[in-house]
Design an enzyme around this catalytic site. Structure first.
Site, PDB file in Angstrom:
ATOM      1  N   GLU A  50      43.119  39.219  36.551  1.00 39.99           N
ATOM      2  CA  GLU A  50      43.441  38.944  37.954  1.00 39.99           C
ATOM      3  C   GLU A  50      43.003  40.135  38.781  1.00 39.99           C
ATOM      4  O   GLU A  50      43.362  41.277  38.467  1.00 39.99           O
ATOM      5  CB  GLU A  50      44.949  38.794  38.140  1.00 39.99           C
ATOM      6  CG  GLU A  50      45.530  37.509  37.631  1.00 39.99           C
ATOM      7  CD  GLU A  50      47.041  37.473  37.869  1.00 39.99           C
ATOM      8  OE1 GLU A  50      47.546  38.197  38.753  1.00 39.99           O
ATOM      9  OE2 GLU A  50      47.700  36.727  37.146  1.00 39.99           O
ATOM     10  N   ASP A  61      55.266  41.510  46.679  1.00 36.21           N
ATOM     11  CA  ASP A  61      55.021  42.667  45.825  1.00 36.21           C
ATOM     12  C   ASP A  61      56.069  43.748  45.966  1.00 36.21           C
ATOM     13  O   ASP A  61      56.572  44.019  47.056  1.00 36.21           O
ATOM     14  CB  ASP A  61      53.642  43.261  46.131  1.00 36.21           C
ATOM     15  CG  ASP A  61      52.524  42.408  45.555  1.00 36.21           C
ATOM     16  OD1 ASP A  61      52.633  42.026  44.382  1.00 36.21           O
ATOM     17  OD2 ASP A  61      51.564  42.117  46.293  1.00 36.21           O
TER      18      ASP A  61
END
Ligand SMILES: Cc1ncc(COP(=O)(O)O)c(C=O)c1O
Lengths: 267, 411
Positions: A50, A61
């Site tokens: 990724e 995040d």
């Protein structure tokens, strides 16, 4: 027709282990490092990789990936440069996926982004702030370019959501915890239930991410899922020794891979 | 109800709105929407909220002609006095509604984002009233600039988290509040402070703030014997403006939303997302957003912290898109002089946010006069919170912002 993502999972399964999917942030420590990092991860044993496209407001995040994105943006990273860099490596390595937020894609243009990602050799997109119910038009354009849009499943997800994603392509991204990305000290006990729920309803591989930091955690998750996604812990390791990024990444992935492979031989 | 009511079932205002949040939150948004739709039909809930607004907040707030301002501008101007609410602004209308709903839903933990601290104070107040614990996210920059509001929140029993990520202002505080909600979604209620965020928030906050327009409509008919020709309100996220506009949406009344032009639209240092009119997705909905060519969010700037936000509510984007409302902008300097001017004319010190609405009316007085306009301004808050900042600014620059209509105007 089998996609490169399907083949990667199939091969891991044939070897009796879960697929290993490391995450790195493009532009961290800098964009010039990207091709070397991708090569090191693949050599260390990654089955898919990724690549994060930094966004100014990454609300899924935790602190490690926030900092990596801020650092990359502070250096002036541009999406076009990331596409260019990816194009240079995608032919000689494992399947690559982009992970980014919906606004940069919207701004680039859904259709243009899907086309340029495809041209760069990307196989799929992961967009943490694009829930399934909002994703229809992007999926449509992505599928036209043979790109998978990876559906996410959270511990809070309903059975109705699992029913909907039966039509998805690629694999299912199982979010191990309610929360944001970031290393955790142990694997949440809900992970096996989550993986089992997905498997019982959806005929796609399920990879688990968010919080997996150590080979031991990877081994635990690899026992119940088809794939193990590792992000913050890897980026943190790179951040600690940015001048040795490739060596750090290689070692990190190799250790994880060994842990996944060992359960296979034990089992 | 007409068939054109927005939002639709998918939370869309035309093309705008939606629910761009992590999958983890989708069930929580569905639960919230269900609970909210039930509550708004529940006579018991409505009565309870009405009682609180009446007896605790002090509603209805007055609406009255501003005589000296009207005379000076040769335009009939009425003021809706949201500054007279408990805690000094319209924000409390919304936080009481949401915290009451949180309590009905059995949520034990309240979180909120705040910029200047007004919404944080209003949330901490409502939480204290219900004996709930509030945790408020505030950018480190703002914690420094607005230390008195930090202390107020603490007095009210809230915990204030200083957010150090990103630009350390309201947008980052909002990111952090969303991260908290994703993590603690099962027992936590997120009280959003404006008509922004994922569906159902823009609708729900609009409805809670509509008490302003519902009262104002009745009061105008009583005080002026007619509806206003124009309603003017400042637009940060857009809650005080949508709250006063919405109940007039089917009337022949022009809506003017005033955004912050900061140091000037051409400088790039402003908060006028509708003027910039770039579609973008931030904090859960598609609307207009200040951003660069790669879709990275551009920091906003305004002298008034309450307008200092790079996005705007999706219903405003829709109103702009359909032409139902007009959006204009006012610079820091123009707002500062209106701040003085209203104090001198009417004995009312407005919040710097609200001063933007006042300033637009001053600036447009000729055009309004020619139309024989009857203007209703939403005075969203009082200026007590801004007095220190304006004093410091003027002490530093050595002169006060001039306040005579006409001066420095580039209309
Ligand atoms: C007094 C006042 N007016 C206006 C605003 C702007 O918010 P909104 O556009 O949601 O009314 C604020 C925000 O803090 C405020 O405190």
């Amino acid at each position: 027709m089998m996609s490169a993502i399907d083949s990667a999972f199939r091969q891991a399964r044939a070897e009796g282990r879960a697929a290993l999917i490391p995450y790195i942030t493009a532009g961290f420590p800098d964009l010039a490092a990207l091709p070397g990092l991708v090569a090191a991860l693949a050599e260390g044993g990654a089955d898919l990789i990724e690549i994060g496209i930094p966004f100014s407001d990454p609300l899924a995040d935790g602190p490690v990936l926030q900092k990596a994105a801020s650092a990359a943006l502070a250096r002036g990273i541009r999406i076009r440069d990331i596409l260019q860099s990816v194009k240079g490596v995608s032919g000689q390595t494992v399947p690559l996926l982009f992970l980014t937020y919906i606004n940069p894609i919207l701004r680039y243009g859904f259709q243009d982004f899907c086309r340029d990602s495809q041209v760069a050799g990307i196989q799929g997109l992961i967009i943490p702030d694009l829930p399934w119910r909002e994703g229809q038009s992007l999926r449509h354009m992505a599928h036209a370019q043979k790109l998978a849009v990876i559906p996410l499943v959270a511990p809070t997800s309903t059975d109705a959501h699992l029913m909907e994603i039966r039509r998805a392509r690629g694999f299912v991204y199982g979010v191990s915890v309610t929360g944001v990305t970031g290393a955790r000290t142990r694997v949440d006990h809900g992970v096996s239930l989550l993986a089992a729920r997905v498997k019982s309803q959806v005929n796609l591989p399920v990879a688990i991410g968010f919080g997996i930091a150590t080979p031991d955690q990877a081994r635990q998750v690899g026992q119940v899922a088809d794939g193990v996604i590792v992000g913050s812990a890897l980026v943190d390791a790179i951040a600690a020794q940015p001048d040795k990024a490739e060596a750090v990444a290689f070692r990190f992935v190799r250790n994880m891979k060994e842990a996944l492979t060992n359960i296979a031989t034990k089992a | 109800m007409s068939t054109t009511e927005v939002p639709n079932r998918q939370g869309r205002f035309g093309p705008f709105g939606g629910q761009y949040v992590p999958e983890t939150l989708i069930p929580a948004l569905d639960e919230l929407e269900l609970a909210y739709r039930a509550a708004r039909k529940d006579p018991h809930f409505r009565r309870e909220l009405h009682e609180l607004l009446h007896e605790y907040v002090g509603r209805p707030t007055p609406l009255r002609l501003a005589p000296r301002m009207s005379e000076a501008l040769k335009v009939e101007v009425f003021l809706k006095r949201e500054d007279l609410n408990h805690t000094g602004a319209h924000k409390i209308n919304n936080t009481l509604g949401q915290v009451l709903l949180a309590q009905k839903m059995g949520k034990t933990r309240i979180i909120a984002e705040t910029g200047a601290g007004q919404h944080g104070v209003a949330t901490a107040t409502a939480a204290a009233l219900f004996g709930l614990k509030a945790e408020i996210y505030m950018g480190l920059e703002d914690v420094g600039r607005q230390s008195l509001n930090v202390y107020r929140m603490k007095l009210l029993g809230a915990r204030v988290h200083a957010v150090e990520s990103g630009t350390r202002t309201l947008k980052d505080a909002t990111n952090e509040a969303i991260r908290d909600w994703v993590t603690n979604v099962r027992d936590t209620f997120y009280v959003i402070g404006s008509v922004v965020g994922p569906h159902p928030y823009p609708m729900m906050v609009r409805d809670f703030q509509s008490v302003i327009g519902i009262e104002a409509r009745r009061q105008m008919l009583k005080v002026a014997g007619a509806l206003p020709s124009h309603i003017v309100a400042c637009v940060g996220g857009g809650s005080n403006s949508m709250g006063i506009f919405y109940p007039f949406r089917r009337d022949p009344v022009r809506f003017i939303g005033v955004e912050a032009a900061g140091e000037g639209l051409h400088t790039g240092r402003h908060a006028a997302s509708i003027q910039a009119a770039e579609p973008g997705i931030l904090h859960g909905s598609l609307s207009y957003l200040l951003q660069d060519d790669d879709g990275q969010v551009h920091p906003a700037h305004s002298i008034s912290a309450g307008l200092d936000y790079p996005g705007v509510g999706p219903e405003h984007a829709y109103y702009h898109h359909t032409g139902r409302a007009q959006y204009r902008s006012i610079t820091d300097q123009e707002a500062l002089s209106a701040f003085h001017q209203l104090a001198e004319w009417e004995g009312i010190i407005p919040a710097l946010e609200s001063a933007h609405a006042i300033a637009w009316v001053i600036k447009a007085r000729e055009e309004l006069g020619a139309q024989n306009a009857r203007v209703l301004i939403n005075l969203s808050g009082r200026g007590d919170k801004d007095v220190d900042q304006v004093f410091a600014l003027e002490t530093k620059s050595g002169h006060r912002a001039t306040s005579h209509p006409g001066e420095g105007s580039d209309a």
